[in-house]
Design a protein around this motif. Sequence first.
Motif, PDB file in Angstrom:
ATOM      1  N   GLU A  69     -12.992  -6.627  12.204  1.00  0.00           N
ATOM      2  CA  GLU A  69     -13.935  -7.092  13.236  1.00  0.00           C
ATOM      3  C   GLU A  69     -14.224  -8.512  13.377  1.00  0.00           C
ATOM      4  O   GLU A  69     -14.389  -8.925  14.429  1.00  0.00           O
ATOM      5  CB  GLU A  69     -15.636  -6.595  12.522  1.00  0.00           C
ATOM      6  CG  GLU A  69     -16.706  -6.323  13.715  1.00  0.00           C
ATOM      7  CD  GLU A  69     -16.149  -5.150  14.350  1.00  0.00           C
ATOM      8  OE1 GLU A  69     -16.551  -5.031  15.839  1.00  0.00           O
ATOM      9  OE2 GLU A  69     -15.697  -4.012  13.880  1.00  0.00           O
ATOM     10  N   MET A  81     -15.655  -9.100   1.262  1.00  0.00           N
ATOM     11  CA  MET A  81     -15.165  -8.601   2.585  1.00  0.00           C
ATOM     12  C   MET A  81     -14.437  -7.260   2.487  1.00  0.00           C
ATOM     13  O   MET A  81     -13.511  -7.340   1.661  1.00  0.00           O
ATOM     14  CB  MET A  81     -14.532  -9.600   3.351  1.00  0.00           C
ATOM     15  CG  MET A  81     -14.000  -9.206   5.005  1.00  0.00           C
ATOM     16  SD  MET A  81     -13.172 -10.403   5.777  1.00  0.00           S
ATOM     17  CE  MET A  81     -14.251 -11.538   6.185  1.00  0.00           C
ATOM     18  N   GLN A 126     -19.109 -11.496  10.374  1.00  0.00           N
ATOM     19  CA  GLN A 126     -19.458 -10.436   9.743  1.00  0.00           C
ATOM     20  C   GLN A 126     -20.913  -9.761  10.047  1.00  0.00           C
ATOM     21  O   GLN A 126     -21.751 -10.493  10.192  1.00  0.00           O
ATOM     22  CB  GLN A 126     -19.533 -10.475   8.299  1.00  0.00           C
ATOM     23  CG  GLN A 126     -18.212 -10.516   7.577  1.00  0.00           C
ATOM     24  CD  GLN A 126     -18.129 -10.642   5.931  1.00  0.00           C
ATOM     25  OE1 GLN A 126     -17.753 -11.655   5.547  1.00  0.00           O
ATOM     26  NE2 GLN A 126     -18.600  -9.685   5.388  1.00  0.00           N
ATOM     27  N   GLU A 142     -14.410  -5.000   7.842  1.00  0.00           N
ATOM     28  CA  GLU A 142     -14.901  -6.279   8.295  1.00  0.00           C
ATOM     29  C   GLU A 142     -14.087  -7.214   8.592  1.00  0.00           C
ATOM     30  O   GLU A 142     -14.337  -8.027   9.440  1.00  0.00           O
ATOM     31  CB  GLU A 142     -15.777  -6.792   7.025  1.00  0.00           C
ATOM     32  CG  GLU A 142     -17.272  -5.975   6.930  1.00  0.00           C
ATOM     33  CD  GLU A 142     -17.757  -6.307   5.352  1.00  0.00           C
ATOM     34  OE1 GLU A 142     -19.039  -6.069   5.351  1.00  0.00           O
ATOM     35  OE2 GLU A 142     -17.053  -6.718   4.478  1.00  0.00           O
TER      36      GLU A 142
END
Length: 503
Positions: free
Chosen positions: A305, A298, A361, A302
């Motif tokens: 998000e 990650m 994701q 990400e």
Amino acid sequence: MTTPKAPHSFPGTPAGPPPGCPAHGADPVGPFGAGGLRRLYGPEAERDAPGLFEKLRAEHGPVAPALLHDDVPIWVVLGHSENLHMLRTHSVYTRNSRRWRLVQDGTLGPDYPLTPLFAWQPICSFAEGAERERLRGAVNNAMQQIDYRGVRRAINRHSNRLVNEFGQDGRADLVSQFTDHLPMLVMLDVLGLPEEYNEQMVDAARDMLQGTETANASNAAIMGILERHVARRRAQPDDDFTSSLLEDEARLTDDEVAQHLRLVLIAAYEATSNLTANVLRMVLTDPRFRAQLNGGQMTVPEAVEQTLWDQPPFSNMLGYFAVQDAELGGQQIRKGDALLLNIAAANVDPVVRPDLEANMQGNRAHLAFGGGVYECPGDDLGRAIADTGVDALLMRLPDVELAVPETDLHWTNSLISSHLKELPVVFSPRQPLELSSSPGQTGASRTDWEISSPAPRPPAAGPVPPQAAPHVPAPPVADGSVATVPAQRRGAWRRLVEWVRGG
């Protein structure tokens, strides 16, 4: 805390709590008000806003009647699809608060604590039709003039300067010493305001957004600063967002420009301050985040998000107003009714997220930035501040750890957001980084991260020698593409880089 005045009921609801309702004999700021409806303010809302909204969902479904400050009625839109429908059907639901029945009949005046959040202003957020297109077009054009590579360098510079101020201490509160200030410093740069306004703007913005008794005075103070700034830029344009708005072919008035500066400044500040704090908290407390970041599965963008899904920077948005009678989520909405966009509840709607532990994701279907014709135009700027700021801090403090148990973290809840009060951390003391070098330099490589949260440890006995600062190229913009700079405008950072390189 606001004490209710005269109740204003939904059509068809009784003037007071029904017999047997827990609100009978309750404190004036108890959980129930007129008609037995739940209040969105008071101790329960401040203590557990997410829990309150889940109660509303269980009792009423995806759209629920509730009460704002002073027992003002409002529909709370909780469902993901219902919120999307409201956002996309601008012929039925508008943000023009002059269509709110209680504004039209004079019930809600300028002294109402939440007035700064919904009072009509000559800005794209409240306009309709051709006027909205004119104003929104000017804002979009000004956003496109922003040198995002330069902004990311500025974020890096401000981040490193903030870390310099506490890095040698080996401990810090990342809210009061980092996330409360980074977004405002960046936004002052973008607007062309001196950073000396940082403290004043932070205090006024926080007060206004909490809907306190002094919210209107704080709003007036912010507008005074912005109006004087617009007058200066009208006389002496510069390379900034303010000048871009003034020079746009839409020919905005000074008042329209000042109002849009307020919109951009306050929305970007509150959203990005909360988002950055929430990302840091999740990185420091969530084993899933730690493992994926350390393992390379990650990236920080990400993580940003995922945070926008799990803990959006704005919990609610006030408000939307019915242009005509309509049906939404099984409820009959009448012309002139007000509706609350409940972003946090929509993002955890069990219809779209039956498993809240599932990794989101690559999924940007969250409502953190709204949607439809009123979607936030600065989402890329907000993402840039959060992911670049977090990235810079983690590279400077690779062994940062939470200094208290996660259960000791607390939030200040208002109608529109939940603000993390403190994020105490410890780390190995770091020497200040020389900031006169080329923008984009940082204190460590990404592979040096050691994100973990074991039991707090005392600071090291002595200062740690400063690490080398390898040059890190400016990252791409939020959509993954390389930002380009309009030929007619060059940001201050771009000019500085060219000067350093001999260009």
